[in-house]
Design a protein around this motif. Structure first.
Motif, mmCIF file in Angstrom:
data_model
loop_
_atom_site.group_PDB
_atom_site.id
_atom_site.type_symbol
_atom_site.label_atom_id
_atom_site.label_comp_id
_atom_site.label_asym_id
_atom_site.label_seq_id
_atom_site.Cartn_x
_atom_site.Cartn_y
_atom_site.Cartn_z
ATOM 1 N N GLN A 805 0.927 -1.364 -0.089
ATOM 2 C CA GLN A 805 0.054 -0.091 0.074
ATOM 3 C C GLN A 805 0.783 1.229 -0.164
ATOM 4 N N VAL A 806 2.100 1.513 0.775
ATOM 5 C CA VAL A 806 2.574 2.474 0.016
ATOM 6 C C VAL A 806 3.302 2.833 -1.213
ATOM 7 N N ILE A 807 3.578 0.895 -2.370
ATOM 8 C CA ILE A 807 3.856 1.726 -3.358
ATOM 9 C C ILE A 807 2.313 2.036 -3.842
ATOM 10 N N GLU A 808 1.417 1.417 -3.611
ATOM 11 C CA GLU A 808 -0.018 2.000 -4.362
ATOM 12 C C GLU A 808 -0.093 3.509 -3.921
ATOM 13 N N ASN A 809 0.440 4.089 -2.929
ATOM 14 C CA ASN A 809 0.093 5.269 -2.543
ATOM 15 C C ASN A 809 1.423 6.287 -3.035
ATOM 16 N N THR A 810 2.153 6.186 -4.124
ATOM 17 C CA THR A 810 3.132 6.880 -4.054
ATOM 18 C C THR A 810 2.517 7.174 -6.166
ATOM 19 N N GLY A 811 2.109 6.304 -5.896
ATOM 20 C CA GLY A 811 1.005 6.651 -7.190
ATOM 21 C C GLY A 811 0.168 7.323 -6.848
ATOM 22 N N GLU A 812 -0.496 7.929 -5.765
ATOM 23 C CA GLU A 812 -1.750 8.174 -5.748
ATOM 24 C C GLU A 812 -0.855 10.576 -5.773
ATOM 25 N N PHE A 813 0.733 10.337 -4.908
ATOM 26 C CA PHE A 813 1.923 10.688 -5.631
ATOM 27 C C PHE A 813 1.818 12.330 -6.583
ATOM 28 N N PHE A 814 1.885 10.017 -7.627
ATOM 29 C CA PHE A 814 2.171 10.807 -8.894
ATOM 30 C C PHE A 814 1.703 11.328 -10.001
ATOM 31 N N ARG A 815 -0.690 10.783 -9.275
ATOM 32 C CA ARG A 815 -1.248 11.636 -10.019
ATOM 33 C C ARG A 815 -1.361 12.741 -9.273
ATOM 34 N N ASN A 816 -1.572 13.120 -8.608
ATOM 35 C CA ASN A 816 -2.159 14.298 -7.758
ATOM 36 C C ASN A 816 -3.019 14.978 -7.795
ATOM 37 N N GLN A 817 -4.127 13.636 -6.918
ATOM 38 C CA GLN A 817 -5.086 14.523 -7.414
ATOM 39 C C GLN A 817 -6.302 14.585 -6.315
ATOM 40 N N GLY A 818 -4.864 14.648 -4.965
ATOM 41 C CA GLY A 818 -5.718 14.917 -3.826
ATOM 42 C C GLY A 818 -5.567 13.834 -2.708
ATOM 43 N N ARG A 819 -5.604 12.187 -3.153
ATOM 44 C CA ARG A 819 -6.222 11.197 -2.584
ATOM 45 C C ARG A 819 -4.639 10.654 -1.702
ATOM 46 N N GLN A 820 -3.806 11.124 -2.071
ATOM 47 C CA GLN A 820 -2.420 10.734 -1.058
ATOM 48 C C GLN A 820 -2.749 10.890 0.286
ATOM 49 N N ILE A 821 -2.044 9.417 0.771
ATOM 50 C CA ILE A 821 -2.195 9.745 2.006
ATOM 51 C C ILE A 821 -0.837 10.657 3.325
ATOM 52 N N PHE A 822 -0.323 11.165 3.813
ATOM 53 C CA PHE A 822 0.807 11.632 4.449
ATOM 54 C C PHE A 822 0.814 11.066 5.908
ATOM 55 N N LEU A 823 2.164 11.345 6.430
ATOM 56 C CA LEU A 823 2.170 11.116 7.703
ATOM 57 C C LEU A 823 1.125 11.865 8.355
ATOM 58 N N TYR A 824 0.932 11.991 9.541
ATOM 59 C CA TYR A 824 0.492 12.298 10.372
ATOM 60 C C TYR A 824 1.411 13.391 11.085
ATOM 61 N N ALA A 825 0.401 14.119 12.155
ATOM 62 C CA ALA A 825 1.247 15.379 12.440
ATOM 63 C C ALA A 825 2.090 14.499 13.651
ATOM 64 N N PRO A 826 3.149 14.380 14.307
ATOM 65 C CA PRO A 826 3.376 14.462 15.962
ATOM 66 C C PRO A 826 2.871 15.097 16.446
ATOM 67 N N LEU A 827 2.539 14.175 17.709
ATOM 68 C CA LEU A 827 1.696 15.439 19.023
ATOM 69 C C LEU A 827 3.233 16.854 19.414
ATOM 70 N N LEU A 828 4.477 15.351 19.492
ATOM 71 C CA LEU A 828 5.354 16.471 20.313
ATOM 72 C C LEU A 828 5.810 18.172 18.565
ATOM 73 N N CYS A 829 5.543 17.728 17.859
ATOM 74 C CA CYS A 829 6.263 18.479 16.629
ATOM 75 C C CYS A 829 5.027 19.760 16.470
ATOM 76 N N PRO A 830 5.927 21.148 16.943
ATOM 77 C CA PRO A 830 5.655 22.697 16.653
ATOM 78 C C PRO A 830 5.349 22.342 15.097
ATOM 79 N N PRO A 831 3.906 22.602 14.850
ATOM 80 C CA PRO A 831 3.462 23.263 13.975
ATOM 81 C C PRO A 831 3.726 23.987 12.396
ATOM 82 N N SER A 832 4.639 24.944 13.159
ATOM 83 C CA SER A 832 5.976 24.849 11.554
ATOM 84 C C SER A 832 6.485 24.274 11.112
#
Length: 864
Positions: A805-832
Motif C-alpha cells: 500500500q505504500v507503493i500504491e500510495n506513491t501512485g497517488e502522489f504521481f496522479r496528484n489528485q488529492g488522495r495521497q496519504i501523508f504522515l500525520y502531525a506528531p503530537l510533540l511537533c510544533p506546527p511550523s
C-alpha cells in the motif's frame, strides 16, 4: 497408506528480527467491515435490542451506536462481549470506542480485560509482560484507542470484559487486528526455564514468563508462551528487546545436567494432522559464555493424540559454530512426516541452551480418497474382479447411491487438482507480471509499534480480507541482501531500460497529463540517467552514497588517503550486521588515538580502547565486490564533516579487507529515542530516560547540517533515516550507512524473495516509481526522519499501510489528485516544523526545500 491430496499453505519467510514479528500481522479482522458476521458476536447481556453485541463495530453507528451490557456495570461484574474469529488467529492489536451515536451517546469504558480460548471451553486471561491484566481504554465516547497486545494472543474466541472502579453505564465498539495463525500449533510442553547466575554478570532469568498453560512440578504443559510470540532474542542474551524487564527475558534456557539427561524434551500439539516439512528454532550461540545451539535433535511423531509415538524418529545433527557468536535460526528438516503431535529432544552442546522462537512449516494433511479395498467393500465387490456378475452381487438398492458418492469424490478431486494447477500458473504469471499502481482508492490496514494511538479521524474502511494476508513468521533464512536491480522481477517499472516511455521519454519526470500509471508501466519506464550518476552498492548491503559521474576519476586512483592500522589491535565485541559480501562489527581499537595523532575525531577514553565500527569484506567476496569495497574506502576518505561518520583507518595490506569508522557510544538514533520519553515531572520522579524538545530540535539541525555537506558535494545518500544516524553521549549526531545491513531493521526495507531491498517508507515517489535518486529525494527522506524524531521512533512511518500500500500510495502522489496519504502531525511537533516536513514531501521536486534552506530554517530554534 491411502491415497491423499495435500492442501498447501504458502509461507513467505522474511529476513531479520525486529523487535516484534507482530509488526507484520496487524490487519483488521472484520468487525468494522462486516466480515465477522452478527451471529459470531455474542454478549453476556444487552441493555436493549438496539444495543446488542452486533452493534459493537468500530466506527459504525447502526442501532443505538454500540454494545451496552444491561444495567449499571458494578466493579464486581463480569459482563463480556465475545467474538468468534472462526479459526485460530494471531491477535496483536485491539481498538475500542464508546457509544457516540451521532453526538447523542456519552457512554464508554475506561478499562477492560481480555479472555481468550482455543475451543470456547477453556478460557485464559491475557496479561501483559509485567503481569497486568487490565488495559486502559477510552476517556470519551468517540475517539478510537488502539492498544498493542504485548504479548500477542493466539486464539479463536476473544472476550472483552469492561472494568470499572465505580457503578457506571458502559458501552463499547470494537475492532480486532491480527491475521490467521497458519502454523497450527496449539500448545507446547517443556521443562521450565532456569536461572543463570554467572560470576561478574547480572543474573539472567530464562523462564517462559508469558506461558499461559499449566505450570506444575517444574513442567510447562498445555499452553503457548514466549516461544511463539514472534520476538527473537538478540545475540547477547542479557540484552532484551522489551523495556522494564529483566536480563535474559527474551530467551527460555536450560542448564546441561539439571534435567537428569543430556537433552531438553519438548512436545508440540497441533490443531489438525499435518505433513511437516521443517522446524525452525531460534537459538543463542554466545559460546564464550557457555551457550551454544543444540548439537543434535531427535523428533518423534504421533498421528493422533491417543496413538503411540512412532518408533522411527527423525534425527538431525547441527554444525556447531565456535567463531560467530550471533544468535541464529537452525532449520531442522522433518522429512514430510505426518502427525498431529511431535516430541523433540534437543541435545546440549555446551553448558547452556537457549531458545527464543520455535515454529513449524507444514501442509494440511487431508484425505479425499478411501482405500480401494474399502471402496470395494462398500460396493460389495472384490478388488480383483473387473466385471462383476449380477449373480454374485446382490442388488440391495444401495449400489447406485454408493457409485454416485464415488463419482462425486472423483469429480471433487479433479476440481481440486485443477485449482492447484491454476494457482501455480497464476503465481508464475504474477512473478512475471508488472506491479501496477491501483487506480482505486488506497486501502488502509492498521500497523503500529506503539502501545497507544489516538485516531482523531475515521479510518478508511479496509477492503482486503484477512485471508489474503496470513501471519508471516520472521526467519533469518539468508543474511544476504539483494541488489536493487533485483526489483525488476517484482517491480518492472524500476527497469533500467533507456527506451522512450509513453510518458514523454528520456529520464525527465513524466507529465501526469500524458498517461496514467497503468499506461506508463505497460511501457518501459527508465530507471535513472546512468550518465548522471554512479551508484555504489556497499558490500555490507548498504547503498553508501550515489556520487556524481564526475567523481569516477577519483574513484579509480590507486592511492588511499587513510593509514593502515595494525589488524591485531582490533578486538571483536559484537556483530552489528551483515550483507552479501561483508559484515559490520563493533570492535575496540587499542591505541587508536595515539595512532591517528592530534585532531582525530575520537572521544577522550583515558587510554582505554576506543569503540569503532569495522566493515570487513568476506573471504568469498567476488572481484567486483572487492573493487566496490576499495571504491567505498576512497569515497569515505573524501568526507570530512562533524555530522558525517568518518573513516579513521583501514586494514587492506592483507585479507580480509577492513575499513574502520567512528562508532558512537549511544548507538543509533532510532534505538536511542525509542527507549525514551519526553521530559516531564513524571520522568524525573521515576528516573525514566527522557529527552526534551530542545534535544530533538538539536538533533534535527545536526542531521540537516550533515546532509547540507553531502549535498554540497553532490552526494546522494539514498537511505537517510534515524537508524542511520549515530549518537554520542553529548547528543552529537553523525550520519552513517549501517541500517540496511542490520537484521534489527530488516522490516524497514521492502523485501523480495526474503531479502531486504529498498527503504520505501522513506523514499520519494519518484524514487519508487522511476528509480530517480537525487538530493531532492534525500530531502523527502529527511522529512520522514524528522517525523521519526518527533514521534520518538515509537512507530514505523506509514504504519497504517502495508508495504504494497505504500507503493500504491506513491501512485497517488504521481496522479496528484488529492488522495495521497501523508504522515500525520506528531503530537510533540510544533506546527511550523510539521509545515516544513510537508514541504519536504511536496509532489513537485523543484518545490521541495534545499538542505541549506532546511538548515537555516531549523537553526534558529536551537538554544545556543
Amino acid at each position: 497408506m491411502p491415497p491423499i491430496i495435500k492442501c498447501f499453505y504458502i509461507f513467505h519467510f522474511l529476513p531479520g528480527s525486529d523487535s516484534s514479528t507482530a509488526a507484520h500481522c496487524r490487519y483488521p479482522l472484520g468487525m468494522e467491515d462486516g466480515r465477522i458476521k452478527d451471529h459470531d458476536i455474542t454478549a453476556s447481556s444487552q441493555w436493549y435490542e438496539t444495543t446488542g453485541p452486533q452493534y459493537a463495530r468500530l466506527n459504525r453507528e447502526e442501532g443505538d451506536g454500540a454494545w451496552c451490557p444491561a444495567g449499571l456495570l458494578q466493579p464486581s461484574d463480569t459482563q463480556y462481549l465475545q467474538v468468534d474469529l472462526g479459526q485460530l488467529t494471531f491477535l496483536t492489536v485491539v481498538g475500542t470506542q464508546g457509544r457516540y451515536a451521532r453526538n447523542s451517546g456519552k457512554e464508554f469504558a475506561r478499562m477492560y480485560r481480555l479472555n481468550y480460548s482455543h475451543d470456547g471451553q477453556l478460557w485464559r486471561s491475557w496479561k501483559n509482560r509485567l503481569g497486568n491484566k487490565t488495559m486502559e481504554a477510552n476517556d470519551n465516547a468517540y475517539v478510537s484507542v488502539i492498544k498493542d497486545l504485548h504479548p500477542p494472543i493466539i486464539s479463536r474466541y476473544i472476550r472483552l470484559i469492561p472494568v470499572t472502579k465505580m457503578p457506571t453505564t458502559v458501552c463499547m465498539r470494537l475492532e480486532l487486528y491480527g491475521c490467521p495463525w497458519h502454523d497450527g500449533l496449539t500448545s507446547y510442553s517443556s521443562p521450565e526455564g532456569q536461572l543463570m547466575m554467572p560470576p561478574g554478570y547480572p543474573i539472567a532469568s530464562l523462564n517462559d514468563s508469558t506461558y499461559d498453560g499449566a505450570h506444575e512440578r517444574r513442567k510447562l504443559s498445555g499452553g503457548l508462551g514466549q516461544l511463539t510470540d514472534g520476538v527473537t532474542g538478540q545475540d547477547d542474551f542479557l540484552v532484551t528487546r522489551q523495556y522494564h524487564v529483566w536480563p535474559g527475558y527474551d530467551y527460555v534456557g536450560w542448564r546441561n545436567g539439571s534435567l537428569g539427561s543430556g537433552y531438553v524434551e519438548m512436545e508440540f500439539v497441533f490443531d489438525k494432522q499435518r505433513n511437516f516439512t521443517s522446524m525452525k528454532v531460534h537459538s543463542n550461540n554466545m559460546f564464550y559464555r557457555g551457550v551454544k545451539i543444540f548439537s543434535s535433535v531427535s523428533c518423534s511423531f504421533k498421528p493422533r493424540l491417543i496413538a503411540n509415538w512412532e518408533t522411527e524418529p527423525v534425527e538431525f545433527r547441527t554444525v556447531l559454530d565456535d567463531r560467530n557468536p550471533s544468535a541464529r535460526y537452525v532449520t531442522v528438516p522433518l522429512g514430510r512426516r505426518n502427525a498431529k503431535a511431535l516430541r523433540c529432544r534437543f541435545h546440549f552442546a555446551d553448558v547452556w541452551m537457549m531458545f527464543s522462537e520455535i515454529s513449524f512449516q507444514s501442509d494440511l494433511y487431508v484425505f479425499f480418497f478411501l482405500q480401494i479395498n474399502e471402496i470395494s467393500q462398500l460396493l460389495n465387490t472384490s478388488p480383483s474382479v473387473t466385471t462383476p456378475s449380477t449373480k454374485d452381487q446382490p442388488d440391495d438398492g444401495n449400489t447406485p447411491i454408493l457409485i454416485g458418492c464415488l463419482v462425486t469424490i472423483i469429480l471433487l478431486l479433479v476440481v481440486i487438482i485443477f485449482l492447484i494447477l491454476w494457482c501455480q500458473y497464476v503465481c508464475k504469471v504474477l512473478e512475471k507480471a508488472p506491479r501496477r499502481i491501483l487506480e482505486e482508492e488506497v486501502t488502509v490496514r492498521l500497523s503500529s509499534s506503539s502501545d497507544t494511538i489516538i485516531l482523531q479521524t475515521p479510518p478508511v474502511p479496509p477492503r482486503v480480507s484477512q485471508m489474503d494476508h496470513p501471519y508471516e513468521r520472521v526467519f533469518l533464512l539468508d543474511p544476504q541482501y539483494q541488489d536493487p536491480a533485483g526489483l525488476r522481477n517484482k517491480l518492472p517499472e524500476l527497469s533500467r531500460s533507456a527506451e522512450t516511455s509513453a510518458c514523454g521519454g528520456g529520464y525527465a519526470e513524466p507529465d501526469v497529463t500524458q498517461c496514467t500509471p497503468h499506461q506508463c508501466f505497460q511501457s518501459s519506464v527508465p530507471h535513472y540517467a546512468e550518465t548522471d550518476i554512479v551508484s555504489l552498492q556497499g558490500v555490507t548491503g548498504s547503498n553508501m552514497y550515489a556520487v556524481p559521474a564526475l567523481t569516477v576519476d577519483s574513484l579509480t586512483r590507486k592511492d588511499i588517503s587513510v593509514a593502515e592500522f595494525p589488524r591485531h589491535r582490533l578486538l571483536f565485541r559484537e556483530k552489528l550486521g551483515e550483507g552479501q559480501f561483508g559484515e559490520v562489527h563493533l570492535c575496540e581499537a587499542e591505541g587508536l588515538p595515539e595512532f591517528l595523532g592530534e585532531g582525530a575525531p575520537l572521544p577522550d577514553r583515558d587510554g582505554r580502547p576506543v569503540l569503532v565500527a569495522v566493515k570487513q569484506l568476506r573471504a568469498d567476496a567476488t572481484n567486483n565486490a572487492r573493487n566496490d569495497f576499495l571504491k567505498e574506502i576512497k569515497i569515505m576518505s573524501r568526507l570530512n564533516d562533524p555530522n558525517i561518520i568518518q573513516l579513521l583507518c583501514v586494514c587492506v595490506s592483507s585479507d580480509p579487507l577492513c575499513m574502520v569508522t567512528e562508532y558512537m557510544d549511544n548507538g543509533d538514533l532510532n534505538m536511542f529515542l525509542s527507549q525514551r520519553e519526553m521530559e516531564s515531572t513524571l520522568t524525573h520522579a521515576n528516573n525514566i530516560p527522557a529527552v526534551s524538545l530542545s534535544d530533538l530540535l538539536h538533533m534535527s539541525v545536526q542531521i540537516s547540517s550533515g546532509m547540507r555537506y553531502l549535498a554540497s558535494l553532490n552526494f546522494v545518500h539514498r537511505d537517510l533515516a534515524t537508524r542511520n544516524c549515530l549518537l554520542d553521549r553529548r547528543l552529537t549526531i553523525k550520519i552513517a550507512d549501517f541500517g540496511m545491513s542490520r537484521n534489527l531493521y530488516s522490516s524497514d526495507y521492502y523485501r523480495i524473495q526474503g531479502r531486504a531491498v529498498l527503504p520505501i517508507r522513506w523514499m520519494a515517489w519518484e524514487s519508487i516509481l522511476l528509480g530517480k535518486f537525487t538530493t531532492a529525494s534525500d530531502v523527502w527522506a529527511f522529512g520522514v526522519t524528522l517525523w521519526e524524531i518527533f514521534t520518538l521512533c515509537k512507530e514505523q512511518p506509514y504504519s497504517l499501510l502495508s508495504d504494497e500500500q505504500v507503493i500504491e500510495n506513491t501512485g497517488e502522489f504521481f496522479r496528484n489528485q488529492g488522495r495521497q496519504i501523508f504522515l500525520y502531525a506528531p503530537l510533540l511537533c510544533p506546527p511550523s516544523l510539521f509545515e516544513l516536513m510537508m514541504r519536504c514531501w511536496d509532489r513537485d521536486i523543484a518545490d521541495r526545500p534545499t538542505f541549506e534552506g532546511l538548515y537555516q530554517a531549523l537553526r534558529p530554534h536551537v538554544v545556543q
